[in-house]
Structures are given as structure tokens and as C-alpha cells.
Write a protein that holds these residues in place. Sequence first.
Motif, PDB file in Angstrom:
ATOM      1  N   VAL A 133       0.946  -1.093  -0.109  1.00 12.87           N
ATOM      2  CA  VAL A 133      -0.352   0.219  -0.006  1.00 12.87           C
ATOM      3  C   VAL A 133       0.943   1.025  -0.248  1.00 12.87           C
ATOM      4  N   ALA A 134       0.678   1.910  -0.702  1.00 17.39           N
ATOM      5  CA  ALA A 134       1.621   2.840  -0.966  1.00 17.39           C
ATOM      6  C   ALA A 134       1.136   4.198   0.393  1.00 17.39           C
ATOM      7  N   GLY A 135       2.167   5.080   0.716  1.00 19.43           N
ATOM      8  CA  GLY A 135       2.001   5.557   2.088  1.00 19.43           C
ATOM      9  C   GLY A 135       2.442   6.831   2.312  1.00 19.43           C
ATOM     10  N   ALA A 136       3.153   7.034   3.379  1.00 18.55           N
ATOM     11  CA  ALA A 136       3.968   8.228   3.835  1.00 18.55           C
ATOM     12  C   ALA A 136       5.270   8.586   3.608  1.00 18.55           C
ATOM     13  N   ASP A 137       6.334   7.184   2.348  1.00 22.03           N
ATOM     14  CA  ASP A 137       7.364   7.050   2.373  1.00 22.03           C
ATOM     15  C   ASP A 137       7.375   6.960   0.739  1.00 22.03           C
ATOM     16  N   VAL A 138       6.180   7.287   0.430  1.00 18.39           N
ATOM     17  CA  VAL A 138       6.437   8.009  -1.684  1.00 18.39           C
ATOM     18  C   VAL A 138       6.165   9.052  -1.171  1.00 18.39           C
ATOM     19  N   GLU A 139       7.997   9.720  -2.323  1.00 15.15           N
ATOM     20  CA  GLU A 139       8.210  11.706  -2.544  1.00 15.15           C
ATOM     21  C   GLU A 139       7.178  11.131  -4.066  1.00 15.15           C
ATOM     22  N   TYR A 140       6.084  12.876  -3.771  1.00 18.19           N
ATOM     23  CA  TYR A 140       5.888  12.722  -5.109  1.00 18.19           C
ATOM     24  C   TYR A 140       6.303  13.789  -5.901  1.00 18.19           C
ATOM     25  N   VAL A 141       6.391  13.754  -7.259  1.00 19.62           N
ATOM     26  CA  VAL A 141       7.278  14.678  -7.590  1.00 19.62           C
ATOM     27  C   VAL A 141       7.322  15.343  -8.684  1.00 19.62           C
ATOM     28  N   PHE A 142       5.910  15.633  -8.985  1.00 19.48           N
ATOM     29  CA  PHE A 142       5.196  16.940  -9.155  1.00 19.48           C
ATOM     30  C   PHE A 142       3.800  16.996  -8.811  1.00 19.48           C
ATOM     31  N   ASN A 143       3.497  18.287  -8.635  1.00 17.99           N
ATOM     32  CA  ASN A 143       2.770  19.242  -8.027  1.00 17.99           C
ATOM     33  C   ASN A 143       1.061  18.787  -8.233  1.00 17.99           C
ATOM     34  N   ASP A 144       0.172  19.322  -7.875  1.00 16.42           N
ATOM     35  CA  ASP A 144      -1.209  18.361  -8.107  1.00 16.42           C
ATOM     36  C   ASP A 144      -1.689  18.925  -9.238  1.00 16.42           C
ATOM     37  N   GLN A 145      -0.989  19.671 -10.165  1.00 16.65           N
ATOM     38  CA  GLN A 145      -1.444  20.005 -11.012  1.00 16.65           C
ATOM     39  C   GLN A 145      -0.728  19.388 -12.670  1.00 16.65           C
ATOM     40  N   GLY A 146       0.284  19.356 -12.268  1.00 16.53           N
ATOM     41  CA  GLY A 146       1.244  17.565 -13.058  1.00 16.53           C
ATOM     42  C   GLY A 146       2.185  18.562 -13.622  1.00 16.53           C
ATOM     43  N   ALA A 147       2.531  19.521 -12.597  1.00 13.10           N
ATOM     44  CA  ALA A 147       3.348  21.011 -12.992  1.00 13.10           C
ATOM     45  C   ALA A 147       4.867  20.671 -13.677  1.00 13.10           C
ATOM     46  N   ASN A 148       6.034  20.757 -13.298  1.00 11.25           N
ATOM     47  CA  ASN A 148       7.143  20.364 -13.027  1.00 11.25           C
ATOM     48  C   ASN A 148       7.870  19.635 -12.785  1.00 11.25           C
ATOM     49  N   LEU A 149       8.632  18.914 -13.152  1.00  9.65           N
ATOM     50  CA  LEU A 149       9.574  18.413 -12.033  1.00  9.65           C
ATOM     51  C   LEU A 149      10.542  18.889 -11.229  1.00  9.65           C
ATOM     52  N   ARG A 150      10.390  19.064  -9.643  1.00 12.45           N
ATOM     53  CA  ARG A 150      11.091  19.906  -8.506  1.00 12.45           C
ATOM     54  C   ARG A 150      12.714  19.311  -8.857  1.00 12.45           C
ATOM     55  N   ALA A 151      13.304  20.212  -8.595  1.00 11.34           N
ATOM     56  CA  ALA A 151      15.180  20.484  -8.706  1.00 11.34           C
ATOM     57  C   ALA A 151      15.477  19.465  -8.180  1.00 11.34           C
ATOM     58  N   ASP A 152      14.761  19.458  -6.691  1.00  8.45           N
ATOM     59  CA  ASP A 152      15.624  18.014  -6.290  1.00  8.45           C
ATOM     60  C   ASP A 152      15.095  16.721  -6.011  1.00  8.45           C
ATOM     61  N   THR A 153      14.325  16.401  -7.270  1.00  9.49           N
ATOM     62  CA  THR A 153      14.589  14.882  -7.295  1.00  9.49           C
ATOM     63  C   THR A 153      14.815  14.593  -7.551  1.00  9.49           C
ATOM     64  N   VAL A 154      16.070  14.772  -7.997  1.00  9.68           N
ATOM     65  CA  VAL A 154      17.462  13.679  -8.784  1.00  9.68           C
ATOM     66  C   VAL A 154      17.689  13.450  -7.396  1.00  9.68           C
ATOM     67  N   THR A 155      18.385  14.401  -6.496  1.00 10.00           N
ATOM     68  CA  THR A 155      18.715  14.059  -5.335  1.00 10.00           C
ATOM     69  C   THR A 155      18.622  13.663  -3.871  1.00 10.00           C
ATOM     70  N   THR A 156      17.217  13.477  -4.188  1.00 13.21           N
ATOM     71  CA  THR A 156      16.382  12.889  -2.690  1.00 13.21           C
ATOM     72  C   THR A 156      16.968  11.588  -2.636  1.00 13.21           C
ATOM     73  N   THR A 157      16.176  11.551  -1.053  1.00 16.84           N
ATOM     74  CA  THR A 157      16.641  10.696  -0.602  1.00 16.84           C
ATOM     75  C   THR A 157      15.826   9.429  -0.192  1.00 16.84           C
ATOM     76  N   ALA A 158      14.435   9.740  -0.514  1.00 19.91           N
ATOM     77  CA  ALA A 158      13.136   8.787   0.181  1.00 19.91           C
ATOM     78  C   ALA A 158      13.424   7.511  -1.153  1.00 19.91           C
ATOM     79  N   PRO A 159      13.168   6.519  -0.754  1.00 20.36           N
ATOM     80  CA  PRO A 159      12.752   4.649  -1.002  1.00 20.36           C
ATOM     81  C   PRO A 159      11.990   4.553  -2.620  1.00 20.36           C
ATOM     82  N   VAL A 160      11.036   5.814  -1.732  1.00 22.64           N
ATOM     83  CA  VAL A 160       9.928   5.330  -3.316  1.00 22.64           C
ATOM     84  C   VAL A 160       9.218   6.379  -4.036  1.00 22.64           C
ATOM     85  N   VAL A 161      10.124   7.193  -5.479  1.00 25.39           N
ATOM     86  CA  VAL A 161       9.500   8.051  -6.206  1.00 25.39           C
ATOM     87  C   VAL A 161       8.451   7.306  -6.887  1.00 25.39           C
ATOM     88  N   ALA A 162       7.576   9.327  -6.762  1.00 25.69           N
ATOM     89  CA  ALA A 162       6.431   8.910  -8.314  1.00 25.69           C
ATOM     90  C   ALA A 162       5.759   9.837  -8.296  1.00 25.69           C
TER      91      ALA A 162
END
Length: 186
Positions: A133-162
Motif C-alpha cells: 500500500v502506497a503511504g507516507a514513504d512515497v515522495e511525489y515529484v509533481f504538484n497536483d496540477q502535474g507541473a514541472n519536476l521539482r529540482a531536488d527530485t534527482v537528489t532525493t533520498t526517498a525510497p520510493v518516488v512517484a
Amino acid sequence: NIMSSFSRRTFGLSLAAVPLAACGNGIGSTKSQEIDARANATMNYLFSTFPASEEVDRKSTGKLIMPLVTEGGFFVGGGYGRGALRLGGATVDYYSTTKGSFGLQFGAQQFAHVLWFMTEEALTDFRRASGWVAGADVEYVFNDQGANLRADTVTTTAPVVAVVFGQAGALVGASIEGQKYTRIIP
């Protein structure tokens, strides 16, 4: 009375066989090719629309591609989709996702999403779970409007990126939180 016990036994076995016969095992089905084709188109769209996603993809240990998830609701809601788990570019398993919800909701939407597993541990946990089940350990890389990738996405330490994208419909704020993923044989 041998005849009546044989009849009951036969009747009982035939009743047990009916649900099993209704379960498709996927042999001879073309559903896996459909899922793979949709997954390919989804990744092509993602990479061409959001080129920075390719770097996240290269750093991941695996990815789950859900090309089409449909959600809808009128006070009681639900969603369903099917996708492919890929390691090193090759599909190794197929998964379905389901979600149920209650509360103030009205509308329907369709969207795609990709889960990138950034660590071997996260990938192993996902594959071993009977229903992840997807939970709090998932980091989202888009905002709710599906805009641009956040700049820190490629350096994230999150175990799962969505990434959730291709949103269309009346529901706002597509999220995979609470989605349950289960391995299937299409």
C-alpha cells in the motif's frame, strides 16, 4: 449407501471446481502484451514531456509503470488499473492497483503513474509484499496540477518516488496514497 455419498462428493467437487475454472491463469492471453505496449507509450510520453524524469529513471533500481488508472466516485469511490514492474528495462511482473474511499467526493478521472524504487530494500519490500500500500514513504515529484519536476527530485533520498501525470477528469489532486498493489498474471 455408496451411490448417495458418491453423488454428494461429486456434487461438492463440481461446486468447488466452478470458481477455479472461472479464474483465468493468463496462459494464451494477450493482456501482458497490451500492458507492455501501454507501459512503453507511457514512458515515452513521460520522457518526452518531462525530460528530467530520465535522470530519476537512471538512478532507480526498478520501476512500476501504471499506464491507466481510473478512479470515480459519488460519496463512495474506487479505482483500478494494471501495470508492469520493470527491472533493467525488462518486464518481470505485472501488478494491479485498487483503491476504495468514502466521503465527500464526486467525479471521475483517469491518470498514469510511475513508482521508481530508489533502493534495493524498497524494491525488495514491494516485491515480497502480498499487497503493498502506497503511504507516507512515497515522495511525489509533481504538484497536483502535474507541473514541472521539482529540482531536488534527482537528489532525493526517498525510497520510493512517484510521478502522477496525464490527469484528466473532474477530481482534483490525483494521489496514489492508499493505492494497494497486487501481483497478477494478466
